[in-house]
Scaffold this active site. Structure first.
Site, PDB file in Angstrom:
ATOM      1  N   LYS A   8       3.859 -11.062   5.951  1.00 47.10           N
ATOM      2  CA  LYS A   8       5.211 -10.813   5.417  1.00 47.10           C
ATOM      3  C   LYS A   8       6.007  -9.971   6.396  1.00 47.10           C
ATOM      4  CE  LYS A   8       4.611  -6.183   4.249  1.00 47.10           C
ATOM      5  NZ  LYS A   8       5.192  -5.092   5.034  1.00 47.10           N
ATOM      6  N   PRO A  92      -2.115  -9.355  13.354  1.00 47.57           N
ATOM      7  CA  PRO A  92      -2.671  -8.081  13.837  1.00 47.57           C
ATOM      8  C   PRO A  92      -2.551  -6.980  12.776  1.00 47.57           C
ATOM      9  CG  PRO A  92      -0.572  -8.558  14.927  1.00 47.57           C
ATOM     10  CD  PRO A  92      -0.883  -9.750  14.070  1.00 47.57           C
ATOM     11  N   LEU A  97       2.743  -6.022   8.822  1.00 50.38           N
ATOM     12  CA  LEU A  97       2.851  -7.447   8.481  1.00 50.38           C
ATOM     13  C   LEU A  97       2.039  -7.803   7.233  1.00 50.38           C
ATOM     14  CD1 LEU A  97       2.601  -8.767  12.145  1.00 50.38           C
ATOM     15  CD2 LEU A  97       4.626  -8.871  10.685  1.00 50.38           C
ATOM     16  N   GLY A  99      -1.187  -7.975   6.647  1.00 52.59           N
ATOM     17  CA  GLY A  99      -2.366  -8.842   6.813  1.00 52.59           C
ATOM     18  C   GLY A  99      -3.501  -8.520   5.853  1.00 52.59           C
ATOM     19  N   ASP A 134       1.195  -3.468  -1.681  1.00 55.60           N
ATOM     20  CA  ASP A 134       1.766  -4.752  -1.255  1.00 55.60           C
ATOM     21  C   ASP A 134       0.960  -5.954  -1.746  1.00 55.60           C
ATOM     22  OD1 ASP A 134       3.588  -3.268   0.121  1.00 55.60           O
ATOM     23  OD2 ASP A 134       2.866  -3.797   2.129  1.00 55.60           O
TER      24      ASP A 134
HETATM   25  O1  C5P Z   1      -0.657   1.302  -1.354  1.00 56.37           O
HETATM   26  P1  C5P Z   1      -1.122   1.385   0.058  1.00 56.37           P
HETATM   27  O2  C5P Z   1      -2.571   1.781   0.177  1.00 56.37           O
HETATM   28  O3  C5P Z   1      -0.809   0.188   0.879  1.00 56.37           O
HETATM   29  O4  C5P Z   1      -0.287   2.567   0.708  1.00 56.37           O
HETATM   30  C1  C5P Z   1      -0.651   3.182   1.913  1.00 56.37           C
HETATM   31  C2  C5P Z   1       0.068   4.518   2.025  1.00 56.37           C
HETATM   32  O5  C5P Z   1       1.484   4.317   2.139  1.00 56.37           O
HETATM   33  C3  C5P Z   1      -0.079   5.415   0.815  1.00 56.37           C
HETATM   34  O6  C5P Z   1      -1.222   6.208   0.928  1.00 56.37           O
HETATM   35  C4  C5P Z   1       1.181   6.254   0.856  1.00 56.37           C
HETATM   36  O7  C5P Z   1       1.046   7.280   1.801  1.00 56.37           O
HETATM   37  C5  C5P Z   1       2.205   5.292   1.406  1.00 56.37           C
HETATM   38  N1  C5P Z   1       3.045   4.608   0.395  1.00 56.37           N
HETATM   39  C6  C5P Z   1       3.986   5.341  -0.333  1.00 56.37           C
HETATM   40  N2  C5P Z   1       4.764   4.693  -1.259  1.00 56.37           N
HETATM   41  C7  C5P Z   1       4.664   3.365  -1.454  1.00 56.37           C
HETATM   42  C8  C5P Z   1       3.721   2.608  -0.721  1.00 56.37           C
HETATM   43  C9  C5P Z   1       2.940   3.262   0.208  1.00 56.37           C
HETATM   44  O8  C5P Z   1       4.105   6.560  -0.166  1.00 56.37           O
HETATM   45  N3  C5P Z   1       5.459   2.773  -2.350  1.00 56.37           N
END
Ligand code: C5P
Length: 320
Positions: A8, A92, A97, A99, A134
């Site tokens: 994405k 990557p 993106l 992945g 995501d």
């Molecule tokens: O949800 P995910 O593990 O992909 O998120 C990775 C990091 O990105 C989280 O630990 C957080 O620090 C940040 N994040 C955030 N708010 C979001 C999505 C991600 O603060 N809506």
């Protein structure tokens, strides 16, 4: 069974506020692009889960999001079913993106179908959001508005296929680093007229922004140079996707995109892809199977995917 797992880009992203759970509330436009990994699923007669992949830099062990997704579905299937999974990586990692999130989503989806677990789309989404913000998006695909953590989705009418040049810097960006260091001044007040509102009305991507960019450029100023180059090359929109490190240029014509690709390739890695609509993506999801020749019960599994939760976003017209 072998499926595509698309990447994405974020066509726009606005961070609204820090939440009590440490995440951020945001508003973003997710868009599938034609870069994809593939995941092969083979059923096993025992309850073993085996995972492998063609990229030796990725740990194909129990910490991998694909393995964790498989385990979640296996538990819901009563723990008896087993499978061997093999991932061919083209997207990557750590480039914004999606992945890993896409792989996790397609693993939930693929094993749900392979083992006939019968979980609904909202149930798969609920499992997905425990793996990452995501992940639920990739169970819908196409153009979607994502709100709250990015996991409350409104599918939007798709854009035409547009060429996208992806500049792929040789380093990943750690997402938490960017969110932890966000400048409070870069937050978008929830009541402010959003750039996305304008886009949904006019369908002109030119005004879209990613409010994470300021922080990303503070740590990685070289990405700002790539963005400037895209602008010089006539991109209709150029943004960092997510927290980067990939920077993309969205073009209105293929000739310009090809010329831009040639210029970028003199400086580093870049690929030309295009946006993928929801219908195109799901129709081609099974590798080696034509849309009309899908296995019984598998086509309906795709088409039975109704759109997810309603959103309070007034300007977002729901597609289904
Ligand atoms: O949800 P995910 O593990 O992909 O998120 C990775 C990091 O990105 C989280 O630990 C957080 O620090 C940040 N994040 C955030 N708010 C979001 C999505 C991600 O603060 N809506």
């Amino acid at each position: 069974m072998k499926v595509k797992s698309y990447a994405k880009i974020n066509l726009g992203l606005e961070v609204l506020r820090l939440r009590p759970d440490g995440y951020h509330d945001l508003r973003t436009l997710f868009q599938w692009v034609s870069l994809y990994d593939s995941i092969e699923f083979k059923p096993l007669s025992s309850s073993v889960l085996r995972l492998g992949g063609d990229d030796p830099s990725i740990p194909w062990d129990e910490t991998n999001l694909v393995y964790r997704a498989a385990r979640l579905i296996q538990n819901r299937a009563g723990g008896r079913a087993g499978a061997e999974l093999f991932v061919e990586k083209r997207i990557p990692a750590g480039r914004g993106l999606g992945g890993g999130s896409s792989n996790a989503a397609m693993t939930l989806w693929g094993l749900n179908a392979l083992w006939g677990v019968g979980l609904s789309k909202p149930e798969l989404e609920d499992l997905g959001r425990t793996l990452g913000s995501d992940v639920p998006y990739f169970l819908t695909g196409g153009l979607c508005l994502g709100e709250e953590r990015g996991d409350v989705l409104t599918p939007l009418p798709d854009l035409a296929n547009l060429p996208v040049v992806l500049a792929l810097p040789p380093f990943p960006v750690p997402t938490p680093l960017i969110y932890r260091n966000l400048d409070p001044a870069s937050l978008t007040p929830a009541d402010k007229d959003s750039k996305m509102t304008g886009f949904l009305r006019t369908r002109n991507p030119g005004g879209l922004t990613n409010t994470l960019e300021e922080t990303v450029f503070r740590f990685y100023p070289q990405l700002l140079e790539i963005k400037s180059l895209f602008r010089e090359q006539g991109a209709a929109l150029s943004l960092v996707t997510g927290t980067g490190s990939a920077v993309y240029g969205l073009f209105e014509d293929r000739g310009r995109a090809e010329r831009c690709l040639a210029v970028l390739k003199e400086r580093g890695e870049a690929v030309l892809v295009e946006t993928v609509t929801r219908a195109q993506g799901w129709d081609a999801i099974e590798i080696g199977v034509s849309p009309s020749g899908k296995a019984a019960g598998f086509g309906p599994a795709i088409r039975g995917f109704e759109s997810s939760r309603p959103s309070g976003y007034k300007h977002a017209k729901r597609e289904r």
